[in-house]
Design an enzyme around this catalytic site. Structure first.
Site, PDB file in Angstrom:
ATOM      1  N   HIS A 201       0.850  -1.199   0.000  1.00 47.57           N
ATOM      2  CA  HIS A 201       0.000   0.000   0.000  1.00 47.57           C
ATOM      3  C   HIS A 201       0.883   1.246   0.000  1.00 47.57           C
ATOM      4  O   HIS A 201       2.101   1.140   0.110  1.00 47.57           O
ATOM      5  CB  HIS A 201      -0.995  -0.003   1.167  1.00 47.57           C
ATOM      6  CG  HIS A 201      -0.392   0.044   2.538  1.00 47.57           C
ATOM      7  ND1 HIS A 201       0.401  -0.960   3.047  1.00 47.57           N
ATOM      8  CD2 HIS A 201      -0.460   0.984   3.519  1.00 47.57           C
ATOM      9  CE1 HIS A 201       0.767  -0.646   4.278  1.00 47.57           C
ATOM     10  NE2 HIS A 201       0.279   0.533   4.587  1.00 47.57           N
TER      11      HIS A 201
ATOM     12  N   HIS B 295       1.396   3.873   1.978  1.00 47.42           N
ATOM     13  CA  HIS B 295       1.956   4.584   3.143  1.00 47.42           C
ATOM     14  C   HIS B 295       3.482   4.672   3.047  1.00 47.42           C
ATOM     15  O   HIS B 295       4.148   3.706   2.667  1.00 47.42           O
ATOM     16  CB  HIS B 295       1.542   3.886   4.443  1.00 47.42           C
ATOM     17  CG  HIS B 295       0.123   4.130   4.828  1.00 47.42           C
ATOM     18  ND1 HIS B 295      -0.555   3.368   5.759  1.00 47.42           N
ATOM     19  CD2 HIS B 295      -0.772   5.066   4.402  1.00 47.42           C
ATOM     20  CE1 HIS B 295      -1.789   3.830   5.897  1.00 47.42           C
ATOM     21  NE2 HIS B 295      -1.949   4.845   5.075  1.00 47.42           N
TER      22      HIS B 295
ATOM     23  N   ASP C 283       5.817   4.494   5.112  1.00 42.77           N
ATOM     24  CA  ASP C 283       6.630   3.500   5.820  1.00 42.77           C
ATOM     25  C   ASP C 283       6.643   2.145   5.092  1.00 42.77           C
ATOM     26  O   ASP C 283       7.203   1.164   5.596  1.00 42.77           O
ATOM     27  CB  ASP C 283       6.183   3.342   7.281  1.00 42.77           C
ATOM     28  CG  ASP C 283       4.791   2.794   7.434  1.00 42.77           C
ATOM     29  OD1 ASP C 283       3.867   3.356   6.804  1.00 42.77           O
ATOM     30  OD2 ASP C 283       4.599   1.805   8.161  1.00 42.77           O
ATOM     31  N   HIS C 284       6.046   2.122   3.890  1.00 38.42           N
ATOM     32  CA  HIS C 284       6.098   0.915   3.048  1.00 38.42           C
ATOM     33  C   HIS C 284       6.703   1.190   1.679  1.00 38.42           C
ATOM     34  O   HIS C 284       7.080   0.254   0.968  1.00 38.42           O
ATOM     35  CB  HIS C 284       4.687   0.316   2.902  1.00 38.42           C
ATOM     36  CG  HIS C 284       4.126  -0.088   4.225  1.00 38.42           C
ATOM     37  ND1 HIS C 284       4.056  -1.390   4.638  1.00 38.42           N
ATOM     38  CD2 HIS C 284       3.696   0.664   5.264  1.00 38.42           C
ATOM     39  CE1 HIS C 284       3.585  -1.431   5.890  1.00 38.42           C
ATOM     40  NE2 HIS C 284       3.358  -0.193   6.283  1.00 38.42           N
TER      41      HIS C 284
ATOM     42  N   HIS D 104      -7.344  -0.995   5.623  1.00 35.47           N
ATOM     43  CA  HIS D 104      -6.293  -0.105   6.148  1.00 35.47           C
ATOM     44  C   HIS D 104      -6.104   1.055   5.171  1.00 35.47           C
ATOM     45  O   HIS D 104      -6.130   2.221   5.555  1.00 35.47           O
ATOM     46  CB  HIS D 104      -5.017  -0.911   6.324  1.00 35.47           C
ATOM     47  CG  HIS D 104      -3.850  -0.125   6.826  1.00 35.47           C
ATOM     48  ND1 HIS D 104      -3.783   0.378   8.100  1.00 35.47           N
ATOM     49  CD2 HIS D 104      -2.695   0.240   6.215  1.00 35.47           C
ATOM     50  CE1 HIS D 104      -2.634   1.029   8.255  1.00 35.47           C
ATOM     51  NE2 HIS D 104      -1.955   0.957   7.123  1.00 35.47           N
TER      52      HIS D 104
ATOM     53  N   ASP E  67       0.103  -4.248   6.019  1.00 33.90           N
ATOM     54  CA  ASP E  67      -0.576  -3.726   7.208  1.00 33.90           C
ATOM     55  C   ASP E  67      -2.013  -4.241   7.288  1.00 33.90           C
ATOM     56  O   ASP E  67      -2.877  -3.590   7.883  1.00 33.90           O
ATOM     57  CB  ASP E  67      -0.576  -2.190   7.205  1.00 33.90           C
ATOM     58  CG  ASP E  67       0.762  -1.611   7.629  1.00 33.90           C
ATOM     59  OD1 ASP E  67       1.690  -2.381   7.929  1.00 33.90           O
ATOM     60  OD2 ASP E  67       0.873  -0.359   7.650  1.00 33.90           O
TER      61      ASP E  67
ATOM     62  N   HIS F 172       4.803  -4.964  10.602  1.00 38.28           N
ATOM     63  CA  HIS F 172       5.143  -4.241  11.839  1.00 38.28           C
ATOM     64  C   HIS F 172       5.289  -5.171  13.040  1.00 38.28           C
ATOM     65  O   HIS F 172       4.557  -6.147  13.159  1.00 38.28           O
ATOM     66  CB  HIS F 172       4.062  -3.204  12.183  1.00 38.28           C
ATOM     67  CG  HIS F 172       4.038  -2.022  11.288  1.00 38.28           C
ATOM     68  ND1 HIS F 172       4.851  -0.927  11.472  1.00 38.28           N
ATOM     69  CD2 HIS F 172       3.297  -1.751  10.181  1.00 38.28           C
ATOM     70  CE1 HIS F 172       4.604  -0.025  10.525  1.00 38.28           C
ATOM     71  NE2 HIS F 172       3.664  -0.505   9.722  1.00 38.28           N
TER      72      HIS F 172
HETATM   73 FE    FE Z   1       2.737   0.558   8.060  1.00 37.79          FE
HETATM   74 ZN    ZN Z   2       0.141   1.441   6.626  1.00 36.60          ZN
END
Ligand code: FE
Ligand code: ZN
Length: 242
Positions: A56, A58, A60-61, A114, A133, A171
């Site tokens: 996805h 985000h 942090d990905h 998410h 996530d 995570h």
């Molecule tokens: Fe994440």
């Molecule tokens: Zn995420």
């Protein structure tokens, strides 16, 4: 030959997953929050990253996409539905598509909730699930762009996968997830035993992922929810849990 999988800790609590196929020499990185640790981990093994798979949009990905592409020329695959939010996306995929490393094929499953376009990568034959996530150890993603009904449907799909399926979430949220799970099912002996092990691992600074579908089916309040209503109550409970 089995795929080799390496866990790379990144940012505060992210895991980047490196997949290597010795037969073809190919290497894939899943959800690189940062480029450097992924490139370093690959280089340390003499591997070259040829593909990036994003679950996805985000940061942090996807934050490492550009750096990895610049360093290796890797091809970036991710959700077509999130193309506008992933500047580095080359190949957009959705439900029914497949991705491949060497001879190993993964099915792309759309798992909205998410984010609206979230996808997971399921190697059905290899019994591996890269769940981003959407599914964590004893947890699931927060509902930022979707509904409890959508996420509950995702949980039902995961619950139907074979017991031995190994689940690679993005995570290390396991301790907090497990503490919440114990408030939902304080008498679940599988959960009590698992949490003792999780606490031991975290005290030792060790990772609790990957997990398995069997373990999640036995201990996750989200996989164990029996209705949308029950799932929604648990998700809201976790959002408020400290
Ligand atoms: Fe994440
Ligand atoms: Zn995420």
């Amino acid at each position: 030959m089995a795929l080799e999988i390496r866990r790379i800790p990144a940012l505060t609590d992210n895991y980047i997953w490196l997949i290597h196929d010795a037969a073809s020499g190919e290497t894939v990185v899943v959800d690189p929050s940062e480029a450097e640790p992924a490139l370093a981990a690959a280089e340390a093994r003499g591997w070259t990253i040829g593909q990036v798979w994003n679950t996805h949009w985000h940061p942090d990905h996807t934050g490492g996409n550009a750096g990895i592409v610049a360093a290796t020329g890797a091809i970036v695959t991710g959700p077509e539905a999130e193309r506008a939010r992933i500047a580095t996306l080359q190949r957009g995929v959705g439900e029914g598509d497949t991705v491949q490393i060497g001879d190993h094929v993964a099915q792309v499953l759309e798992t909205p909730g998410h984010t609206a376009g979230h996808v997971v990568f399921h190697f059905a034959d290899d019994r591996l699930l890269f769940s981003g996530d959407t599914l964590f150890a004893m947890g699931c993603g927060r509902l930022f762009e979707g509904t409890a009904a959508q996420m509950f449907a995702n949980m039902r799909r995961f619950a139907g996968m074979p017991d031995e399926t190994v689940v690679y979430g993005a995570h290390e949220y396991t301790l907090s997830n497990g503490r919440f799970a114990l408030t939902v099912e304080p008498d679940n002996t599988a959960l009590i035993e698992r949490m003792a092990e999780v606490e031991r691992l975290r005290d030792a600074g060790e990772a609790t992922l990957p997990t398995t579908i069997a373990l999640e089916r036995a201990t996750s309040p989200f996989l164990r929810a029996e209705s949308i209503k029950e799932f929604a109550e648990r998700r809201a409970g976790k959002d408020a849990f400290r």
